[in-house]
Design an enzyme around this catalytic site. Structure first.
Site, PDB file in Angstrom:
ATOM      1  N   ASP A  13       0.967  -1.165  -0.160  1.00 31.47           N
ATOM      2  CA  ASP A  13      -0.019   0.017  -0.029  1.00 31.47           C
ATOM      3  C   ASP A  13       0.855   1.324   0.057  1.00 31.47           C
ATOM      4  O   ASP A  13       1.809   1.320   0.852  1.00 31.47           O
ATOM      5  CB  ASP A  13      -0.779  -0.095   1.350  1.00 31.47           C
ATOM      6  CG  ASP A  13      -1.888  -1.053   1.234  1.00 31.47           C
ATOM      7  OD1 ASP A  13      -2.175  -1.815   0.072  1.00 31.47           O
ATOM      8  OD2 ASP A  13      -2.690  -1.549   2.099  1.00 31.47           O
ATOM      9  N   GLY A  39      -3.253  -5.463   0.857  1.00 33.16           N
ATOM     10  CA  GLY A  39      -3.919  -6.255  -0.070  1.00 33.16           C
ATOM     11  C   GLY A  39      -4.966  -7.155   0.879  1.00 33.16           C
ATOM     12  O   GLY A  39      -4.810  -7.594   2.002  1.00 33.16           O
ATOM     13  N   GLY A  41      -6.282 -10.034   0.561  1.00 39.38           N
ATOM     14  CA  GLY A  41      -5.825 -11.397   0.968  1.00 39.38           C
ATOM     15  C   GLY A  41      -4.981 -11.350   2.320  1.00 39.38           C
ATOM     16  O   GLY A  41      -5.074 -11.900   3.408  1.00 39.38           O
ATOM     17  N   ASN A 182     -19.571  -5.156   2.133  1.00 42.73           N
ATOM     18  CA  ASN A 182     -19.809  -3.920   3.047  1.00 42.73           C
ATOM     19  C   ASN A 182     -21.031  -3.577   2.328  1.00 42.73           C
ATOM     20  O   ASN A 182     -21.673  -4.263   1.489  1.00 42.73           O
ATOM     21  CB  ASN A 182     -18.851  -2.850   3.164  1.00 42.73           C
ATOM     22  CG  ASN A 182     -18.567  -2.285   1.630  1.00 42.73           C
ATOM     23  OD1 ASN A 182     -19.263  -2.448   0.656  1.00 42.73           O
ATOM     24  ND2 ASN A 182     -17.418  -1.631   1.602  1.00 42.73           N
ATOM     25  N   THR A 212     -21.106  -5.631   6.518  1.00 45.23           N
ATOM     26  CA  THR A 212     -20.657  -4.718   7.204  1.00 45.23           C
ATOM     27  C   THR A 212     -21.236  -3.257   7.080  1.00 45.23           C
ATOM     28  O   THR A 212     -21.395  -3.064   5.925  1.00 45.23           O
ATOM     29  CB  THR A 212     -19.019  -4.702   7.322  1.00 45.23           C
ATOM     30  OG1 THR A 212     -18.474  -4.323   6.101  1.00 45.23           O
ATOM     31  CG2 THR A 212     -18.525  -6.057   7.748  1.00 45.23           C
ATOM     32  N   ASP A 245     -11.306  -6.087   6.518  1.00 49.17           N
ATOM     33  CA  ASP A 245     -10.555  -7.418   6.388  1.00 49.17           C
ATOM     34  C   ASP A 245     -10.223  -7.840   7.720  1.00 49.17           C
ATOM     35  O   ASP A 245     -10.119  -9.078   8.020  1.00 49.17           O
ATOM     36  CB  ASP A 245      -8.911  -7.284   5.659  1.00 49.17           C
ATOM     37  CG  ASP A 245      -9.024  -6.701   4.306  1.00 49.17           C
ATOM     38  OD1 ASP A 245     -10.087  -7.229   3.729  1.00 49.17           O
ATOM     39  OD2 ASP A 245      -8.415  -5.886   3.837  1.00 49.17           O
TER      40      ASP A 245
HETATM   41  P1  ATP Z   1     -12.641  -0.820   4.435  1.00 48.38           P
HETATM   42  O1  ATP Z   1     -12.792  -1.055   3.016  1.00 48.38           O
HETATM   43  O2  ATP Z   1     -12.436   0.600   4.920  1.00 48.38           O
HETATM   44  O3  ATP Z   1     -11.429  -1.721   4.995  1.00 48.38           O
HETATM   45  P2  ATP Z   1     -15.133  -2.090   4.441  1.00 48.38           P
HETATM   46  O4  ATP Z   1     -15.922  -0.941   3.872  1.00 48.38           O
HETATM   47  O5  ATP Z   1     -14.791  -3.283   3.957  1.00 48.38           O
HETATM   48  O6  ATP Z   1     -13.718  -1.310   5.329  1.00 48.38           O
HETATM   49  P3  ATP Z   1     -16.733  -1.294   7.032  1.00 48.38           P
HETATM   50  O7  ATP Z   1     -18.244  -1.594   6.818  1.00 48.38           O
HETATM   51  O8  ATP Z   1     -16.488   0.145   6.698  1.00 48.38           O
HETATM   52  O9  ATP Z   1     -16.005  -2.266   5.814  1.00 48.38           O
HETATM   53  O10 ATP Z   1     -16.101  -1.554   8.369  1.00 48.38           O
HETATM   54  C1  ATP Z   1     -15.953  -2.957   8.551  1.00 48.38           C
HETATM   55  C2  ATP Z   1     -16.389  -3.053  10.236  1.00 48.38           C
HETATM   56  O11 ATP Z   1     -14.954  -2.351  10.758  1.00 48.38           O
HETATM   57  C3  ATP Z   1     -17.393  -2.356  10.503  1.00 48.38           C
HETATM   58  O12 ATP Z   1     -18.602  -3.660  10.612  1.00 48.38           O
HETATM   59  C4  ATP Z   1     -17.023  -2.035  12.184  1.00 48.38           C
HETATM   60  O13 ATP Z   1     -17.035  -3.322  13.169  1.00 48.38           O
HETATM   61  C5  ATP Z   1     -15.856  -1.745  11.941  1.00 48.38           C
HETATM   62  N1  ATP Z   1     -15.850  -0.353  11.434  1.00 48.38           N
HETATM   63  C6  ATP Z   1     -15.694   0.303  10.612  1.00 48.38           C
HETATM   64  N2  ATP Z   1     -15.518   1.853  10.518  1.00 48.38           N
HETATM   65  C7  ATP Z   1     -15.727   1.921  12.070  1.00 48.38           C
HETATM   66  C8  ATP Z   1     -15.780   3.117  13.013  1.00 48.38           C
HETATM   67  N3  ATP Z   1     -15.722   4.507  12.450  1.00 48.38           N
HETATM   68  N4  ATP Z   1     -16.135   3.074  14.015  1.00 48.38           N
HETATM   69  C9  ATP Z   1     -15.955   1.648  14.785  1.00 48.38           C
HETATM   70  N5  ATP Z   1     -15.895   0.641  13.853  1.00 48.38           N
HETATM   71  C10 ATP Z   1     -15.769   0.614  12.534  1.00 48.38           C
HETATM   72  O1  RIB Z   2      -8.987  -3.914   1.990  1.00 44.89           O
HETATM   73  C1  RIB Z   2      -8.141  -2.967   2.238  1.00 44.89           C
HETATM   74  C2  RIB Z   2      -7.005  -3.285   1.016  1.00 44.89           C
HETATM   75  O2  RIB Z   2      -7.454  -3.044  -0.106  1.00 44.89           O
HETATM   76  C3  RIB Z   2      -5.790  -2.454   1.260  1.00 44.89           C
HETATM   77  O3  RIB Z   2      -4.607  -2.864   2.068  1.00 44.89           O
HETATM   78  C4  RIB Z   2      -5.305  -2.171  -0.414  1.00 44.89           C
HETATM   79  O4  RIB Z   2      -4.204  -3.267  -0.593  1.00 44.89           O
HETATM   80  C5  RIB Z   2      -6.387  -2.809  -1.324  1.00 44.89           C
HETATM   81  O5  RIB Z   2      -6.319  -3.992  -1.970  1.00 44.89           O
END
Ligand code: ATP
Ligand code: RIB
Length: 293
Positions: A13, A39, A41, A182, A212, A245
């Site tokens: 990243d 990444g 995975g 998500n 999520t 992840d």
């Molecule tokens: P990302 O792509 O940013 O890794 P995502 O979009 O796949 O995340 P999200 O639904 O945003 O997934 O978040 C995954 C989990 O992380 C949520 O279900 C929650 O438990 C936790 N989380 C995310 N954002 C917050 C926050 N602002 N405060 C507390 N917990 C959070």
């Molecule tokens: O889910 C987060 C990941 O998505 C980052 O670490 C980045 O590598 C992208 O693949």
């Protein structure tokens, strides 16, 4: 210990921290630049290993310095990399902009990840011996499908994070036990914005769904049951990269230990809430001793 195989991507990243992400055609001055192993995975593998799983990673790094660093990060977190290939050419990279709200935008260059088009020697044997298989969509779909079908053949709990969002062939969903999108991915897959309605629609294709919901937590539903929402701890997010992840990695460990789904979701939320309070992906993932509900 619950045995988990992750078939997925490794990316270095390349992260820029900036008050506000630039609009198209605009130049802004950022605050800081970092290279952080990531990444989807590798992140899920690191998260699951730190949460207490016995984890092996299948995929590829490139034959470059990033590849060495990516492999080292996995090994340092206790992940078995014996079947992680080293492909000719560069490692995958993710070009990430994180703003002052903790939100991000990401461009991924697959590079070595793109060479993983099918299972390699030994991969199916490794999957067959696991309790759970974790899949995402940063490898070619042919490899994801081959992994899911191997998981199904051997009765391994197969968990798919459908990210980055893309339309999915029905035969892939037919081989998945638990889908963890998500809310945006759930809406994209179903054309339905409301997460409860989207979860309902997804249940026509997979037996269990956890959506999520960022700071609002997560929603679980399975065929024949009322949806359950589990809140996330209230924290101040500085960088949400890798939150999803971390959630999936910890969730899989908890389920592998026999915890009921709502309890596993609460534990996974606690893990993910620690991740969002620290910068970076793998760098922000908590160890088991830190995760409290
Ligand atoms: P990302 O792509 O940013 O890794 P995502 O979009 O796949 O995340 P999200 O639904 O945003 O997934 O978040 C995954 C989990 O992380 C949520 O279900 C929650 O438990 C936790 N989380 C995310 N954002 C917050 C926050 N602002 N405060 C507390 N917990 C959070
Ligand atoms: O889910 C987060 C990941 O998505 C980052 O670490 C980045 O590598 C992208 O693949």
């Amino acid at each position: 210990m619950t045995a988990i195989v992750v078939l997925g991507s490794t990316n270095m990243d390349l992260v820029t921290y900036v008050a506000r992400a630039p609009k198209l055609g605009e130049t802004v001055t950022g605050r800081e630049f970092r290279t952080i192993p990531g990444g989807k995975g590798a992140n899920q593998a690191v998260a699951a290993a730190r949460a207490g799983g016995d984890v092996a990673m299948v995929g590829a790094v490139g034959a470059d310095e990033f590849g060495e660093q990516l492999r080292h990060t996995l090994v340092a977190s206790g992940v078995d990399t014996d079947l992680l290939r080293t492909a000719e050419g560069p490692s995958g990279t993710a070009h990430i902009v994180v703003d002052d709200e903790g939100g991000n935008s990401i461009v991924v260059i697959p590079a070595a990840n793109g060479t993983v088009t099918c299972l390699g020697p030994g991969d199916e044997t490794l999957i067959a011996a696991a309790d759970s298989l974790l899949l995402q969509l940063e490898l070619p779909l042919s490899a994801v499908l081959a992994g899911a079908e191997a998981g199904r053949r051997h009765g391994v709990r197969t968990v798919l994070t459908p990210a980055p969002a893309q339309p999915l062939p029905p035969e892939l969903l037919a081989a998945v036990d638990l889908l963890v999108p998500n809310e945006h991915e759930a809406a994209m897959l179903t054309g339905v914005a409301d997460p409860r309605a989207a979860a309902d629609a997804l249940l026509r294709q997979v037996p269990e769904v956890v959506i999520t919901l960022g700071a609002a937590g997560s929603l679980y539903t399975a065929r024949g049951m009322e949806p359950v929402t589990v809140p996330a701890p209230r924290v101040t997010a500085v960088d949400t990269t890798g939150a999803g992840d971390t959630f999936v990695g910890a969730l899989t460990v908890a389920l592998g230990e026999g915890r009921p789904m709502p309890e596993a979701m609460a534990w996974a939320s606690a893990a993910a809430s620690l991740c969002v309070q620290r910068p970076g992906a793998s760098t922000s993932m908590p160890y088991r001793t830190e995760i409290e509900v």
